[in-house]
Motif scaffolding. Structure first.
Motif, short mmCIF file in Angstrom:
data_model
loop_
_atom_site.label_atom_id
_atom_site.label_comp_id
_atom_site.label_asym_id
_atom_site.label_seq_id
_atom_site.Cartn_x
_atom_site.Cartn_y
_atom_site.Cartn_z
N PRO A 35 -13.53 11.03 -13.51
CA PRO A 35 -14.86 10.75 -12.47
C PRO A 35 -15.07 9.36 -12.47
O PRO A 35 -15.53 8.64 -11.41
N ILE A 36 -14.86 8.62 -13.80
CA ILE A 36 -15.06 7.14 -13.82
C ILE A 36 -14.09 6.33 -12.92
O ILE A 36 -14.54 5.66 -12.15
N TRP A 61 -20.00 3.08 -7.44
CA TRP A 61 -21.44 3.10 -8.16
C TRP A 61 -21.65 1.59 -8.77
O TRP A 61 -22.59 1.04 -8.82
N TRP A 62 -20.38 0.67 -8.75
CA TRP A 62 -20.59 -0.52 -9.49
C TRP A 62 -19.98 -1.58 -8.35
O TRP A 62 -19.20 -1.04 -7.47
N ASN A 63 -20.59 -2.77 -8.40
CA ASN A 63 -19.62 -3.87 -7.76
C ASN A 63 -18.52 -3.98 -8.45
O ASN A 63 -18.34 -4.45 -9.73
N THR A 64 -17.44 -3.87 -7.60
CA THR A 64 -16.07 -4.08 -8.24
C THR A 64 -15.25 -5.08 -7.50
O THR A 64 -15.57 -5.27 -6.00
N LEU A 65 -14.29 -5.61 -7.79
CA LEU A 65 -13.24 -6.60 -6.71
C LEU A 65 -12.56 -5.66 -6.12
O LEU A 65 -12.30 -6.06 -5.00
N HIS A 66 -12.12 -4.53 -6.48
CA HIS A 66 -11.21 -3.77 -5.83
C HIS A 66 -12.05 -2.83 -4.91
O HIS A 66 -13.39 -2.56 -5.21
N GLN A 67 -11.67 -2.79 -3.58
CA GLN A 67 -12.47 -2.28 -2.45
C GLN A 67 -12.79 -0.73 -2.86
O GLN A 67 -11.77 -0.16 -3.44
N SER A 68 -13.74 -0.06 -2.04
CA SER A 68 -13.90 1.21 -2.02
C SER A 68 -12.69 1.99 -1.30
O SER A 68 -12.07 1.28 -0.44
N ALA A 69 -12.83 3.39 -1.36
CA ALA A 69 -11.83 4.15 -0.58
C ALA A 69 -11.58 4.08 0.66
O ALA A 69 -12.68 4.16 1.18
N SER A 70 -10.44 3.77 1.17
CA SER A 70 -10.26 3.70 2.45
C SER A 70 -10.18 5.11 3.01
O SER A 70 -10.52 5.43 4.29
N ILE A 127 0.76 -1.17 0.02
CA ILE A 127 -0.01 -0.03 -0.18
C ILE A 127 0.92 1.19 0.02
O ILE A 127 0.45 2.48 -0.69
N SER A 140 -10.50 4.38 7.26
CA SER A 140 -10.59 3.32 7.72
C SER A 140 -9.47 2.56 7.89
O SER A 140 -9.34 1.29 8.05
N ILE A 141 -8.14 3.20 7.72
CA ILE A 141 -6.93 2.66 8.01
C ILE A 141 -6.55 3.12 9.53
O ILE A 141 -6.75 4.20 9.58
#
Lengths: 245, 142
Positions: A171-172, A179-188, A57, A195-196
């Protein structure tokens, strides 16, 4: 304020400022990156689910952040060039695009290295990963435009338009994980908090700051080179280099 | 000079305007297809998704993992906290696979027996980064 802006977009003035500040900025950026990354890798605690591999990270997030920020600034520069024809704006875009490409690649590469043990795969075509790949392709397309025209003004114009159109991707990238289901987690890290855990977050913030300093330093250096290329026959260039001797 | 600049402003703003419209269209068009996985509720709702290969994602339900002792056969429930679906998988599981953590399975959903036959299991990591010691302390407190 207006005077400061006018000075910064003047080639000789910018060149002199960059010449003086580069060594300090560069040295500082290396020190800050070393501090952040070494702290993160050797002294921050192990993550409870990911184990040691999470430490990537400290490269991945700064690289991804810088990669996108460079494009944001390039979009501003492209509008500046298209409306006011400020040459410094095109110097900026042309100098920053290769840096953007390098850091986008670094973000994708470190992400793959982390994804293999964590997700079980190094690449998937989810919205976040794909839009970041598109960012890399955009940077490469912009770089390939540099030498596609004979006239300087045509190159600057074409680069500006492509940069502006490519801005649609930003913006995408940012919102893909919301917006979408992704394997990548959302922003920490968001404006409302992180959330770190703090012990992991502080070295990360230092590392991010170091990456930004580094890009600023190298970006200034690259802009100097680009200015020299364009102004080599001008008197102020000769004056600077003859004075030095 | 003045009109020239005004023309450029018009050019740039019309470019930005058309890009914004394009952006909206792209997002609307992608909304249908861009999701990397379906949720268990998507599958159990009336809308039948008849695909040979699709992905479902959610959390591994607590106390639902059954691993066969003498083979790599695994059964577990994937839940989105509303509905859950039984997943059958034969193979090696990723390191992060465990109860109450995110998982994405690629495979085939059999509507007749309501079981999802997975060919691939990916672990999804969430956005939380917690040191081991802190987690221990949290568990001890509760």
């Amino acid at each position: 304020m207006k005077q400061l802006f006018n000075q910064l977009i003047s080639f000789p003035y910018f060149f002199k400022i960059a010449q003086k500040s580069f060594p300090y900025l560069f040295l500082l950026s290396i020190l800050v990156i070393l501090l952040g990354v070494l702290w993160g890798v050797f002294f921050s605690p192990v993550d409870v689910t990911q184990g040691e591999v999470y430490r990537i990270i400290y490269l991945h997030v700064p690289a991804a952040s810088v990669a996108q920020s460079i494009y944001y600034t390039m979009v501003i520069a492209s509008i500046t060039y298209l409306i006011w024809r400020i040459k410094m704006a095109s110097v900026f875009m042309i100098s920053m695009a290769p840096l953007g490409a390098i850091f986008t690649f670094l973000a994708l590469f470190t992400g793959a290295v982390w994804g293999q043990p964590t997700w079980g795969t190094w690449w998937v075509w989810d919205a976040r990963l794909t839009s970041t790949l598109i960012l890399l392709i955009l940077y490469l397309a912009i770089i390939s435009l540099f030498s596609s025209f004979d006239r300087r003004a045509s190159t600057d114009q074409a680069v500006s338009i492509v940069v502006l159109i490519g801005g649609i991707n930003l913006p995408i990238i940012k919102l893909s994980v919301e917006w979408w289901n992704t394997l990548h987690q959302s922003a920490s890290m968001t404006l409302s908090g992180s959330s770190i855990d703090n012990e992991m977050l502080i070295p990360l913030l230092i590392s991010i700051f170091g990456f930004y300093l580094y890009v600023t330093a190298i970006g200034m250096r690259k802009m100097q080179v680009e200015i020299l290329k364009r102004e080599i026959s001008h008197n102020w260039v000769k004056e600077i280099f003859i004075e030095k001797r | 000079m003045r009109t020239k600049r005004r023309n450029r402003v018009i050019f740039v703003s019309s470019l930005v305007a058309s890009l914004s419209v394009a952006f909206i269209f792209i997002v609307l068009a992608m909304n249908e297809n861009v999701d990397f996985y379906y949720t268990p509720s998507d599958l159990t709702s009336s809308k039948i998704i008849n695909k040979d290969s699709l992905r479902i994602g959610g959390l591994v339900q607590e106390d639902s993992i059954k691993i066969s002792k003498d083979s790599l056969k695994t059964n577990f429930l994937v839940t989105d906290l509303e509905n859950s679906i039984e997943v059958y998988y034969e193979g090696i599981l990723p390191n992060l696979f465990k109860e109450n953590s995110g998982v994405i399975a690629r495979g085939f959903y059999d509507y007749s027996d309501g079981i999802f036959y997975a060919k691939e299991i990916l672990a999804k990591h969430d956005e939380n980064y917690i040191p081991k010691e802190v987690k221990k302390a949290l568990v001890n407190d509760t």
